[in-house]
Design a protein around this motif. Structure first.
Motif, mmCIF file in Angstrom:
data_model
loop_
_atom_site.group_PDB
_atom_site.id
_atom_site.type_symbol
_atom_site.label_atom_id
_atom_site.label_comp_id
_atom_site.label_asym_id
_atom_site.label_seq_id
_atom_site.Cartn_x
_atom_site.Cartn_y
_atom_site.Cartn_z
ATOM 1 N N ILE A 22 0.608 -3.413 -7.633
ATOM 2 C CA ILE A 22 0.226 -4.313 -6.537
ATOM 3 C C ILE A 22 0.580 -5.764 -6.884
ATOM 4 C CG2 ILE A 22 -1.742 -5.303 -5.309
ATOM 5 C CD1 ILE A 22 -3.052 -2.496 -5.577
ATOM 6 N N GLU A 28 -1.608 1.251 -10.664
ATOM 7 C CA GLU A 28 -1.642 0.794 -9.266
ATOM 8 C C GLU A 28 -1.874 -0.707 -9.209
ATOM 9 O OE1 GLU A 28 -3.328 4.902 -7.201
ATOM 10 O OE2 GLU A 28 -4.730 3.356 -7.838
ATOM 11 N N ILE A 32 0.230 2.905 -3.679
ATOM 12 C CA ILE A 32 -0.915 3.824 -3.697
ATOM 13 C C ILE A 32 -0.485 5.191 -3.171
ATOM 14 C CG2 ILE A 32 -3.333 4.110 -3.027
ATOM 15 C CD1 ILE A 32 -2.999 1.440 -4.318
ATOM 16 N N LEU A 65 -9.100 1.691 -8.201
ATOM 17 C CA LEU A 65 -7.668 1.462 -8.376
ATOM 18 C C LEU A 65 -7.300 1.801 -9.815
ATOM 19 C CD1 LEU A 65 -7.123 -2.045 -6.730
ATOM 20 C CD2 LEU A 65 -6.247 0.116 -5.883
ATOM 21 N N PRO A 105 -0.796 8.854 -1.747
ATOM 22 C CA PRO A 105 -1.844 9.344 -0.829
ATOM 23 C C PRO A 105 -2.630 10.535 -1.367
ATOM 24 C CG PRO A 105 0.296 10.064 -0.075
ATOM 25 C CD PRO A 105 0.540 9.221 -1.283
ATOM 26 N N ARG A 106 -3.034 10.446 -2.622
ATOM 27 C CA ARG A 106 -3.934 11.463 -3.170
ATOM 28 C C ARG A 106 -5.199 10.732 -3.580
ATOM 29 N NH1 ARG A 106 -1.600 12.101 -7.479
ATOM 30 N NH2 ARG A 106 0.479 11.333 -7.016
ATOM 31 N N TYR A 107 -6.220 10.866 -2.760
ATOM 32 C CA TYR A 107 -7.400 10.038 -3.008
ATOM 33 C C TYR A 107 -8.474 10.810 -3.749
ATOM 34 C CZ TYR A 107 -5.020 6.926 0.147
ATOM 35 O OH TYR A 107 -4.095 6.102 0.719
ATOM 36 N N HIS A 116 0.839 -1.197 0.000
ATOM 37 C CA HIS A 116 0.000 0.000 0.000
ATOM 38 C C HIS A 116 0.874 1.246 0.000
ATOM 39 C CE1 HIS A 116 -2.567 3.159 1.854
ATOM 40 N NE2 HIS A 116 -3.436 2.655 0.995
#
Lengths: 92, 95
Positions: free
Chosen positions: A58, A54, A41, A50, A43-45, A37
């Motif tokens: 993963i 990304e 990923i 996904l 940290p800009r949500y 994570h």
């Protein structure tokens, strides 16, 4: 494949070992999830889906993590076996 | 008091359920912490901004989706590892 002579004490030991292994596996899983994570990923949500990159990240992260886990395991066993041999030689 | 087999089994089940529940609570807390640190940076106002709210919810949803994917891949790897171990065992058994 049933082994006839397993004492209750051995059986208890075996069960404990199995429980430890399950615990270890779930710990491995949690650590891996955290690591991947953090690495995959950003940290800009702005989105809840996904991204393609990304997803690929993963997949690779999981594969690589387990690969490294295995490599370290092998090396560790080799080292501890070497140590044991040395100890035996020293004591004999 | 003598424990009947049923109560023992029930206790075992209870233990499992409690473990699942506590795991859930732990991941809930962890998720809150993570999304809060990633999404809320501005403390010039007390109210949760719309962008902060959206970011936190996206963060949670994305994390769950990521977890799903990781779990899928992990299972695949475990299956392959099991097959390999079985093949090895059969090979060494035959030799």
């Amino acid at each position: 494949m049933a082994m006839p002579q397993i004492s209750p004490a051995d059986q208890a030991k075996l069960q404990l070992m199995q429980e430890m292994e399950i615990e270890m596996m779930s710990d491995l899983y949690n650590r891996m999830t955290n690591a991947c994570h953090k690495k995959c990923i950003p940290p800009r949500y702005v989105e809840s889906e996904l991204g393609k990159g990304e997803m690929v990240c993963i997949d690779r992260c999981v594969a690589k993590y387990l690969d490294i886990h295995e490599r370290i395991g092998k090396k560790l066993t080799a080292m501890s076996m070497q140590d044991e041999d040395l100890m035996k030689k020293m004591s004999s | 008091m003598v424990k009947s087999p049923e109560t023992v089994a029930l206790n075992e089940l209870d233990k499992d359920q409690m473990k699942t529940f506590s795991d859930f609570l732990m991941s809930y807390n962890k998720l809150s912490e993570m999304c809060f640190t990633d999404c809320v940076r501005d403390f010039t106002s007390r109210d949760v901004k719309e962008s902060e709210d959206k970011c936190s919810l996206n963060c949670m949803e994305k994390y769950l989706k990521m977890n799903q994917r990781v779990s899928q891949r992990f299972q695949e790897f475990q299956m392959i590892a099991n097959e390999n171990a079985l093949a090895m065992a059969q090979k060494t058994g035959k030799l």
